[in-house]
Motif scaffolding. Structure first.
Motif, PDB file in Angstrom:
ATOM      1  N   THR A 202       0.851  -1.186   0.000  1.00 55.31           N
ATOM      2  CA  THR A 202       0.000   0.000   0.000  1.00 55.31           C
ATOM      3  C   THR A 202       0.888   1.237   0.000  1.00 55.31           C
ATOM      4  O   THR A 202       2.025   1.207   0.464  1.00 55.31           O
ATOM      5  CB  THR A 202      -0.952   0.049   1.218  1.00 55.31           C
TER       6      THR A 202
ATOM      7  N   ASP B 147      -8.238 -12.258   9.439  1.00 55.27           N
ATOM      8  CA  ASP B 147      -8.691 -10.891   9.705  1.00 55.27           C
ATOM      9  C   ASP B 147      -9.281 -10.411   8.379  1.00 55.27           C
ATOM     10  O   ASP B 147      -8.532 -10.179   7.421  1.00 55.27           O
ATOM     11  CB  ASP B 147      -7.496 -10.033  10.143  1.00 55.27           C
TER      12      ASP B 147
ATOM     13  N   SER C 213      -9.698   0.429   4.820  1.00 53.48           N
ATOM     14  CA  SER C 213      -8.977   1.027   5.939  1.00 53.48           C
ATOM     15  C   SER C 213      -9.980   1.747   6.838  1.00 53.48           C
ATOM     16  O   SER C 213     -11.124   1.993   6.437  1.00 53.48           O
ATOM     17  CB  SER C 213      -7.927   2.004   5.422  1.00 53.48           C
TER      18      SER C 213
ATOM     19  N   CYS D 189      -5.268  -5.356  13.160  1.00 52.83           N
ATOM     20  CA  CYS D 189      -4.069  -6.147  12.818  1.00 52.83           C
ATOM     21  C   CYS D 189      -3.430  -6.670  14.101  1.00 52.83           C
ATOM     22  O   CYS D 189      -3.070  -7.856  14.182  1.00 52.83           O
ATOM     23  CB  CYS D 189      -3.058  -5.288  12.058  1.00 52.83           C
TER      24      CYS D 189
HETATM   25  N1  PLP Z   1      -3.156  -1.058   5.678  1.00 51.10           N
HETATM   26  C1  PLP Z   1      -2.992  -2.360   5.759  1.00 51.10           C
HETATM   27  C2  PLP Z   1      -1.919  -2.999   4.955  1.00 51.10           C
HETATM   28  C3  PLP Z   1      -3.850  -3.109   6.596  1.00 51.10           C
HETATM   29  O1  PLP Z   1      -3.709  -4.426   6.676  1.00 51.10           O
HETATM   30  C4  PLP Z   1      -4.867  -2.436   7.322  1.00 51.10           C
HETATM   31  C5  PLP Z   1      -5.781  -3.129   8.197  1.00 51.10           C
HETATM   32  O2  PLP Z   1      -5.852  -4.287   8.341  1.00 51.10           O
HETATM   33  C6  PLP Z   1      -4.986  -1.091   7.208  1.00 51.10           C
HETATM   34  C7  PLP Z   1      -4.115  -0.430   6.376  1.00 51.10           C
HETATM   35  C8  PLP Z   1      -6.039  -0.336   7.906  1.00 51.10           C
HETATM   36  O3  PLP Z   1      -5.796  -0.220   9.224  1.00 51.10           O
HETATM   37  P1  PLP Z   1      -6.788   0.636  10.109  1.00 51.10           P
HETATM   38  O4  PLP Z   1      -8.147   0.258   9.707  1.00 51.10           O
HETATM   39  O5  PLP Z   1      -6.480   0.210  11.486  1.00 51.10           O
HETATM   40  O6  PLP Z   1      -6.489   2.066   9.851  1.00 51.10           O
END
Ligand code: PLP
Length: 281
Positions: free
Chosen positions: A51, A114, A119, A224
């Protein structure tokens, strides 16, 4: 303290995360690896997607071709099969299918899923057709699925707010083939204040677990850290219900100890968790 010689003779417990790279280190592979390491299991990681992300948000992503994800897994497993595995962001329907096929072939029994779909601020982390592949192919292989209420709602196709909805969602996910499910993050109001409710269901009994809602801004990476902590405890030989209970403590500490990394969202810090005496596996 052990010497390096002792470490070589005793095969270390290892947990694998198959997930996306969040370069800010707040979520995804880096958060999983930090959690595994902090909880005393050797961290392994297979990247499914890269990402483009900072604490300010996600600006894009590159989903690896399924063959490249497969090549990472094949090469790793030829040498060492991990003691437990988690999947996080898989990015595309094709990778979802490839990973499910691999897990099925290799009988990775300790699988925590998960179900990452987007996000916390709404950027898509799973491409077209990915959700139906997840339900059809990956959920039936999972020992545990860890959706938050939003993910549970997307998976099941109905609104999930009240405890009764959460229980219906948990039942739906177990009927889809998962061994157990932990639905997290429902907010309820009580006389004493706001409560965070998680519901655990193993196909027989529902367990409603409440803790005081931690007020404040949204914290990045909580899902996560939670699923990685369950995976680490499973890899250490802890039974699933206890692994879930202890993972909830890890994520609570990670939220309370969240760190300001950049100018955006604060990041959960799994290293804030302190093991209490007598709690090792
Ligand atoms: N980026 C990655 C690679 C993820 O695996 C995740 C969540 O699993 C996120 C971003 C988003 O995290 P959050 O929803 O805690 O901001």
């Amino acid at each position: 303290m052990s010497t390096s010689g002792e470490n070589k003779e005793t095969r270390v417990r290892a947990a694998l995360s198959i997930a996306g790279l969040d370069p800010s280190g707040g979520a995804g592979l880096i958060a999983d690896v930090r959690t595994f390491d902090h909880l005393g299991v050797h961290p392994m990681g297979v990247a499914s997607s890269i990402t483009f992300q900072s604490t300010r948000g996600v600006t894009g992503r590159y989903d690896l071709p399924p063959g490249e994800v497969r090549a990472q897994l094949d090469t790793l497993y030829e040498d060492r099969r991990p003691d437990a595995v988690k999947t996080g962001m898989l990015g595309s329907a094709a990778v979802m299918q490839e990973v499910a096929g691999f897990v099925k072939e290799r009988e990775a029994r300790m699988l925590v899923v998960d179900p990452v779909i987007e996000s916390g601020d709404g950027a898509p982390l799973l491409g077209k057709g990915g959700l139906s592949k997840m339900v059809e192919l990956l959920l039936p292989l999972a020992a545990l699925v860890t959706p938050n209420v939003k993910e549970a709602s997307a998976i099941c196709g109905f609104d999930v707010f009240e405890v009764s909805d959460i229980e219906a969602a948990a039942l739906w996910i177990v009927k889809a083939g998962a061994g157990a499910v932990l639905v997290t993050g429902a907010r309820r109001e009580d006389e004493g204040g706001a409560i965070a409710t998680d519901v655990y269901f193993d196909g027989r009994k529902f367990r409603v677990m409440d803790s005081p809602w931690i007020e404040g801004e949204r914290i990045h990476g909580t899902g996560c850290v939670l699923s990685a902590a369950v995976t680490a405890f499973l890899a250490s030989g802890v039974q699933l219900p206890t692994a879930v209970e202890r993972a909830r403590e890890v994520v609570r500490s990670a939220i309370l100890g969240a760190v300001r990394v950049g100018s955006g969202t604060a990041c959960a810090d799994p290293t804030s968790f302190k093991e209490t005496a007598g709690e090792t596996a």
